[in-house]
Design a protein around this motif. Structure first.
Motif, PDB file in Angstrom:
ATOM      1  N   VAL A 145       0.876  -1.199   0.049  1.00 19.89           N
ATOM      2  CA  VAL A 145       0.150   0.102  -0.082  1.00 19.89           C
ATOM      3  C   VAL A 145       0.843   1.184  -0.044  1.00 19.89           C
ATOM      4  O   VAL A 145       1.592   1.492   0.819  1.00 19.89           O
ATOM      5  CB  VAL A 145      -0.950  -0.004   1.120  1.00 19.89           C
ATOM      6  N   THR A 146       0.735   2.172  -1.141  1.00 28.03           N
ATOM      7  CA  THR A 146       1.453   3.355  -1.013  1.00 28.03           C
ATOM      8  C   THR A 146       0.953   4.481  -0.575  1.00 28.03           C
ATOM      9  O   THR A 146       1.527   5.548  -0.355  1.00 28.03           O
ATOM     10  CB  THR A 146       2.040   3.466  -2.687  1.00 28.03           C
ATOM     11  N   SER A 147      -0.369   4.350  -0.544  1.00 23.87           N
ATOM     12  CA  SER A 147      -1.222   5.583   0.114  1.00 23.87           C
ATOM     13  C   SER A 147      -2.510   5.003   0.603  1.00 23.87           C
ATOM     14  O   SER A 147      -3.383   4.286  -0.033  1.00 23.87           O
ATOM     15  CB  SER A 147      -1.481   6.653  -1.005  1.00 23.87           C
ATOM     16  N   VAL A 148      -2.935   5.759   1.833  1.00 24.83           N
ATOM     17  CA  VAL A 148      -4.551   5.148   2.064  1.00 24.83           C
ATOM     18  C   VAL A 148      -5.365   6.533   1.738  1.00 24.83           C
ATOM     19  O   VAL A 148      -6.842   6.290   2.123  1.00 24.83           O
ATOM     20  CB  VAL A 148      -4.451   4.924   3.779  1.00 24.83           C
ATOM     21  N   THR A 149      -5.060   7.496   1.056  1.00 22.52           N
ATOM     22  CA  THR A 149      -6.121   8.574   0.671  1.00 22.52           C
ATOM     23  C   THR A 149      -7.191   7.765  -0.122  1.00 22.52           C
ATOM     24  O   THR A 149      -8.240   8.533   0.043  1.00 22.52           O
ATOM     25  CB  THR A 149      -5.108   9.501  -0.368  1.00 22.52           C
ATOM     26  N   PRO A 150      -7.088   6.816  -0.789  1.00 18.05           N
ATOM     27  CA  PRO A 150      -8.425   6.414  -1.708  1.00 18.05           C
ATOM     28  C   PRO A 150      -9.376   5.988  -0.747  1.00 18.05           C
ATOM     29  O   PRO A 150     -10.338   5.751  -1.216  1.00 18.05           O
ATOM     30  CB  PRO A 150      -7.898   5.469  -2.819  1.00 18.05           C
ATOM     31  N   TYR A 151      -8.964   5.474   0.509  1.00 21.26           N
ATOM     32  CA  TYR A 151      -9.976   4.783   1.307  1.00 21.26           C
ATOM     33  C   TYR A 151     -10.350   5.796   2.410  1.00 21.26           C
ATOM     34  O   TYR A 151      -9.908   6.712   2.873  1.00 21.26           O
ATOM     35  CB  TYR A 151      -8.943   3.896   2.079  1.00 21.26           C
ATOM     36  N   ASP A 152     -11.818   5.547   2.694  1.00 13.84           N
ATOM     37  CA  ASP A 152     -12.442   6.446   3.795  1.00 13.84           C
ATOM     38  C   ASP A 152     -12.348   5.599   5.166  1.00 13.84           C
ATOM     39  O   ASP A 152     -12.453   6.369   6.123  1.00 13.84           O
ATOM     40  CB  ASP A 152     -14.084   6.339   3.232  1.00 13.84           C
ATOM     41  N   ALA A 153     -11.979   4.507   5.157  1.00 12.84           N
ATOM     42  CA  ALA A 153     -11.681   3.589   6.548  1.00 12.84           C
ATOM     43  C   ALA A 153     -10.724   2.698   6.498  1.00 12.84           C
ATOM     44  O   ALA A 153     -10.451   2.072   5.253  1.00 12.84           O
ATOM     45  CB  ALA A 153     -13.094   3.119   7.040  1.00 12.84           C
ATOM     46  N   VAL A 154      -9.970   2.283   7.580  1.00 17.54           N
ATOM     47  CA  VAL A 154      -9.065   1.261   7.210  1.00 17.54           C
ATOM     48  C   VAL A 154      -9.234   0.428   8.481  1.00 17.54           C
ATOM     49  O   VAL A 154      -9.277   0.888   9.691  1.00 17.54           O
ATOM     50  CB  VAL A 154      -7.489   2.081   7.347  1.00 17.54           C
ATOM     51  N   VAL A 155      -8.800  -0.865   8.098  1.00 18.26           N
ATOM     52  CA  VAL A 155      -8.391  -1.949   9.041  1.00 18.26           C
ATOM     53  C   VAL A 155      -6.916  -2.356   8.915  1.00 18.26           C
ATOM     54  O   VAL A 155      -6.675  -2.815   7.605  1.00 18.26           O
ATOM     55  CB  VAL A 155      -9.663  -3.069   8.933  1.00 18.26           C
ATOM     56  N   VAL A 156      -6.415  -2.640   9.727  1.00 12.49           N
ATOM     57  CA  VAL A 156      -4.876  -3.112   9.833  1.00 12.49           C
ATOM     58  C   VAL A 156      -4.651  -4.179  10.841  1.00 12.49           C
ATOM     59  O   VAL A 156      -5.288  -4.276  12.039  1.00 12.49           O
ATOM     60  CB  VAL A 156      -3.951  -2.170  10.221  1.00 12.49           C
ATOM     61  N   GLY A 157      -4.357  -5.469  10.153  1.00 13.38           N
ATOM     62  CA  GLY A 157      -3.903  -6.466  11.007  1.00 13.38           C
ATOM     63  C   GLY A 157      -2.540  -6.970  11.002  1.00 13.38           C
ATOM     64  O   GLY A 157      -1.973  -6.661  10.006  1.00 13.38           O
ATOM     65  N   GLY A 158      -2.087  -7.726  12.108  1.00 10.93           N
ATOM     66  CA  GLY A 158      -0.660  -8.031  12.017  1.00 10.93           C
ATOM     67  C   GLY A 158      -0.541  -9.270  12.861  1.00 10.93           C
ATOM     68  O   GLY A 158      -0.879  -9.224  13.703  1.00 10.93           O
ATOM     69  N   GLY A 159       0.406 -10.190  12.358  1.00  2.53           N
ATOM     70  CA  GLY A 159       0.632 -11.610  12.959  1.00  2.53           C
ATOM     71  C   GLY A 159       1.486 -11.045  14.185  1.00  2.53           C
ATOM     72  O   GLY A 159       2.042 -10.149  14.473  1.00  2.53           O
ATOM     73  N   LEU A 160       1.385 -11.773  15.166  1.00  3.41           N
ATOM     74  CA  LEU A 160       2.143 -11.510  16.581  1.00  3.41           C
ATOM     75  C   LEU A 160       3.288 -12.491  16.259  1.00  3.41           C
ATOM     76  O   LEU A 160       3.201 -13.713  16.213  1.00  3.41           O
ATOM     77  CB  LEU A 160       1.524 -11.597  17.867  1.00  3.41           C
ATOM     78  N   TYR A 161       4.866 -11.573  16.703  1.00  3.62           N
ATOM     79  CA  TYR A 161       5.985 -12.594  16.539  1.00  3.62           C
ATOM     80  C   TYR A 161       6.652 -12.139  17.683  1.00  3.62           C
ATOM     81  O   TYR A 161       7.191 -11.002  17.764  1.00  3.62           O
ATOM     82  CB  TYR A 161       6.779 -12.567  15.267  1.00  3.62           C
ATOM     83  N   THR A 162       6.782 -13.027  18.774  1.00  2.00           N
ATOM     84  CA  THR A 162       7.762 -12.788  19.780  1.00  2.00           C
ATOM     85  C   THR A 162       7.392 -11.404  20.528  1.00  2.00           C
ATOM     86  O   THR A 162       8.301 -10.755  20.893  1.00  2.00           O
ATOM     87  CB  THR A 162       9.126 -12.856  19.421  1.00  2.00           C
ATOM     88  N   GLY A 163       5.962 -11.349  20.708  1.00  2.00           N
ATOM     89  CA  GLY A 163       5.445 -10.247  21.374  1.00  2.00           C
ATOM     90  C   GLY A 163       5.358  -8.843  20.743  1.00  2.00           C
ATOM     91  O   GLY A 163       5.139  -7.811  21.106  1.00  2.00           O
ATOM     92  N   ARG A 164       5.692  -8.993  19.534  1.00  2.00           N
ATOM     93  CA  ARG A 164       5.642  -7.847  18.376  1.00  2.00           C
ATOM     94  C   ARG A 164       4.687  -7.930  17.273  1.00  2.00           C
ATOM     95  O   ARG A 164       4.626  -8.989  16.813  1.00  2.00           O
ATOM     96  CB  ARG A 164       6.868  -7.455  18.057  1.00  2.00           C
TER      97      ARG A 164
END
Length: 170
Positions: free
Chosen positions: A42-61
């Motif tokens: 993703v280079t820009s979030v400007t085209p989006y009106d709302a965002v959900v971000v998810g990430g895997g957890l690895y050693t507490g991060r």
């Protein structure tokens, strides 16, 4: 109604990507236009009106791609509705109780005024990349602990909030 919702994710072995796709599918069923993409693409979030971000957890991060995404797009994210999720516990704990965000995710939530965060169970199966993953699997602690009913319930709440805001603004 938001014209477009982005579901961005950071994943190493694809488990978090599958959760992000499930979130996107529920939001689409709610009538929203949704795109699920790897956070690093993703280079820009400007085209989006709302965002959900998810990430895997690895050693507490949180996954590095998710961390970099929220840091790189922090100004734009602070201006739109934002939800965060994590995936990672390799046991049933995420289905049994609310697991608070790890410290880095908590900071991002506070800085960006994120509306919610949830932690889902993770998945680590044979063939996973990385030395740590292989060690976990050798110790017999791998498996699939994702609860897609919980993922769908959470995504439905996100969708209802977005649709409700649109209806109130009409």
């Amino acid at each position: 109604m938001p014209d477009s919702v982005l579901v961005a994710y950071g994943t190493t072995n694809g488990s978090t990507a599958r959760i992000a796709e499930a979130v996107a599918e529920v939001l689409r069923r709610d009538g929203l236009a949704v795109e699920a993409r790897p956070a690093r693409s993703v280079t820009s979030v400007t085209p989006y009106d709302a965002v959900v971000v998810g990430g895997g957890l690895y050693t507490g991060r949180w996954h590095k791609d998710a961390r970099r995404f929220v840091r790189r797009h922090r100004r734009a994210l602070a201006e739109r509705p934002l939800w965060l999720f994590s995936s990672g516990p390799l046991d049933a704990s995420a289905s049994e109780r609310d697991i608070p965000p790890v410290a880095g995710v908590r900071k991002a939530m506070d800085r960006l005024d994120a509306r919610d965060h949830v932690t889902f169970g993770g998945c680590l199966e044979e063939g996973a990349k990385g030395w740590v993953a292989r060690m976990i699997l050798r110790s017999g602690k791998g498996g699939d602990f994702r609860d897609f009913a919980a993922v769908e319930a959470w995504a439905s709440r996100v969708g209802a909030e977005l649709v409700g805001e649109w209806e109130r603004s009409r």
